[in-house]
Motif scaffolding. Structure first.
Motif, mmCIF file in Angstrom:
data_model
loop_
_atom_site.group_PDB
_atom_site.id
_atom_site.type_symbol
_atom_site.label_atom_id
_atom_site.label_comp_id
_atom_site.label_asym_id
_atom_site.label_seq_id
_atom_site.Cartn_x
_atom_site.Cartn_y
_atom_site.Cartn_z
ATOM 1 N N GLN A 64 4.672 -9.049 55.593
ATOM 2 C CA GLN A 64 5.551 -8.152 56.342
ATOM 3 C C GLN A 64 5.638 -6.721 55.799
ATOM 4 N N GLU A 68 3.907 -3.656 58.354
ATOM 5 C CA GLU A 68 4.621 -2.611 59.090
ATOM 6 C C GLU A 68 3.801 -1.324 59.197
ATOM 7 N N TRP A 69 2.832 -1.144 58.289
ATOM 8 C CA TRP A 69 2.083 0.109 58.243
ATOM 9 C C TRP A 69 0.733 0.028 58.931
ATOM 10 N N LYS A 72 0.673 2.454 61.630
ATOM 11 C CA LYS A 72 1.033 3.812 61.201
ATOM 12 C C LYS A 72 0.086 4.364 60.145
ATOM 13 N N PRO A 128 11.962 -2.493 50.725
ATOM 14 C CA PRO A 128 11.345 -1.823 51.875
ATOM 15 C C PRO A 128 10.126 -0.997 51.489
ATOM 16 N N THR A 129 9.202 -0.833 52.440
ATOM 17 C CA THR A 129 8.055 0.060 52.275
ATOM 18 C C THR A 129 8.363 1.344 53.040
ATOM 19 N N CYS A 291 16.112 -6.308 51.963
ATOM 20 C CA CYS A 291 15.428 -6.756 53.184
ATOM 21 C C CYS A 291 15.422 -8.274 53.366
ATOM 22 N N GLU A 294 16.242 -9.349 56.979
ATOM 23 C CA GLU A 294 15.191 -8.883 57.889
ATOM 24 C C GLU A 294 13.930 -9.742 57.750
ATOM 25 N N ARG A 295 13.531 -10.050 56.516
ATOM 26 C CA ARG A 295 12.309 -10.826 56.300
ATOM 27 C C ARG A 295 12.428 -12.221 56.926
ATOM 28 N N ARG A 298 12.504 -12.168 60.831
ATOM 29 C CA ARG A 298 11.177 -11.990 61.408
ATOM 30 C C ARG A 298 10.350 -13.272 61.298
#
Length: 330
Positions: A64, A68-69, A72, A128-129, A291, A294-295, A298
């Motif tokens: 995860q 996310e990147w 991006k 977070p990243t 996170c 959130e982790r 997901r």
């Protein structure tokens, strides 16, 4: 005790009854492998299921932060590299779940335990990243720490786990080099890029040291795992190895590791370093990290959305089993 207390049996003496526990201990003492059909103590099996499941969960959750990147990333090349790495992590999770199944664990049950919060994963993935530099630092720090921890597991006493780790470690080594190459590229770039790398190093250094677990004195499972040769080195030994490996790499990269106590100790032949915030580690492991929610949310959503795939695969497998039984060919 003198050797004459246990004289050798006379020739032709039939062997005594088989003692599975003695055979297990002898296999461990001779540094050989325990295999799935071998007898093993319940505590050994439970320890392995706990460790392998946590390892598998970490690989899956670990997709995860970098995933996310993917959309991006600044170039097609970087997207492709990152996508391949995330795929590798998924494969590692599958290898490890398969190893856990050889111990009688059920993969679906392990997933439910993860989603319900009854099994853990590595604390590092609850951070977070924030920038693309984080992707490089995860490769350098997190995969570097994984290499320190996992290479000895190639010689772990449980056969399926050790064999799975051989490929995992080869791929993690590539991930570490890829992350470091990304950071080298950014450090040759603009002042803004160099500042981005240093900021990521500052944020990920201490959580990376915590990856190895609590200090040896506070690690209740380490002693037994090492006695059974599941683990080969203690948490503190692995942490020291990581620090010693990383300091010269940081100097080459041109970044400063955020530890004012970090210095070479000639008498010890190792680097001295500061103490991580163990209270923070406890908070993150207990579910109160940046996170955590959130982790897991997901992972739960992915599990629920993928239910139809699992059902279709199970239906197809059942149909193929019937066709094979009845001798029907496609």
């Amino acid at each position: 005790m003198d050797i004459t207390d246990h004289p050798a049996p006379a020739p032709g003496t039939p062997p005594g009854p088989y003692d599975p526990e003695a055979a297990f201990e002898d296999t461990i003492a001779r540094d050989q492998r325990i295999e799935p059909r071998d007898w093993m103590p319940d505590a050994y099996r439970a320890t392995l299921v706990r460790q392998i499941a946590q390892h598998a969960h970490s690989e899956i959750i670990g997709m995860q932060p970098e995933g996310e990147w993917i959309t991006k990333a600044p170039s097609l090349r970087r997207k492709a590299i990152l996508f391949a790495k995330v795929q590798d992590e998924a494969g590692h999770g599958l290898y490890l779940y398969s190893a856990a199944e050889t111990l009688g664990a059920d993969r679906a049950d392990l997933t439910r335990r993860l989603i319900d919060g009854r099994q853990k994963y590595s604390s590092i993935f609850n951070y977070p990243t924030r920038t693309f530099a984080d992707v490089g630092v995860i490769g350098w720090f997190v995969d570097g720490a994984a290499i320190c921890n996992q290479v000895p597991l190639c010689r772990t006493s449980y056969g399926p786990y050790g064999r799975a780790m051989v490929r995992v470690c080869k791929e993690e080594s590539f991930h570490q080099r890829q992350g470091y190459e990304l950071l080298l590229t950014m450090m040759r770039g603009t002042d803004e890029q160099r500042a981005m790398v240093q900021d990521a190093v500052d944020r990920w250094w201490w959580p990376s040291l915590m990856m190895f677990g609590p200090p040896d004195a506070d690690s209740p499972n380490s002693a037994r795992s090492m006695a059974w040769r599941i683990k080969r080195h203690s948490n503190d030994q692995l942490r020291q190895r990581f620090v010693d490996m990383t300091v010269p790499q940081a100097e080459k990269l041109g970044v400063t590791l955020p530890d004012p106590e970090l210095r070479w100790n000639g008498e010890r032949g190792h680097h001295d370093f500061g103490t991580p915030d163990w209270e923070e580690l406890k908070r993150v492991v207990s579910g109160d990290g940046p996170c955590n929610a959130e982790r897991i949310a997901r992972r739960r959503a992915a599990h629920e959305e993928g239910a139809w795939v699992r059902e279709a695969a199970a239906s197809y497998a059942a149909e193929q089993a019937v066709r094979t039984r009845d001798g029907v060919t496609a």
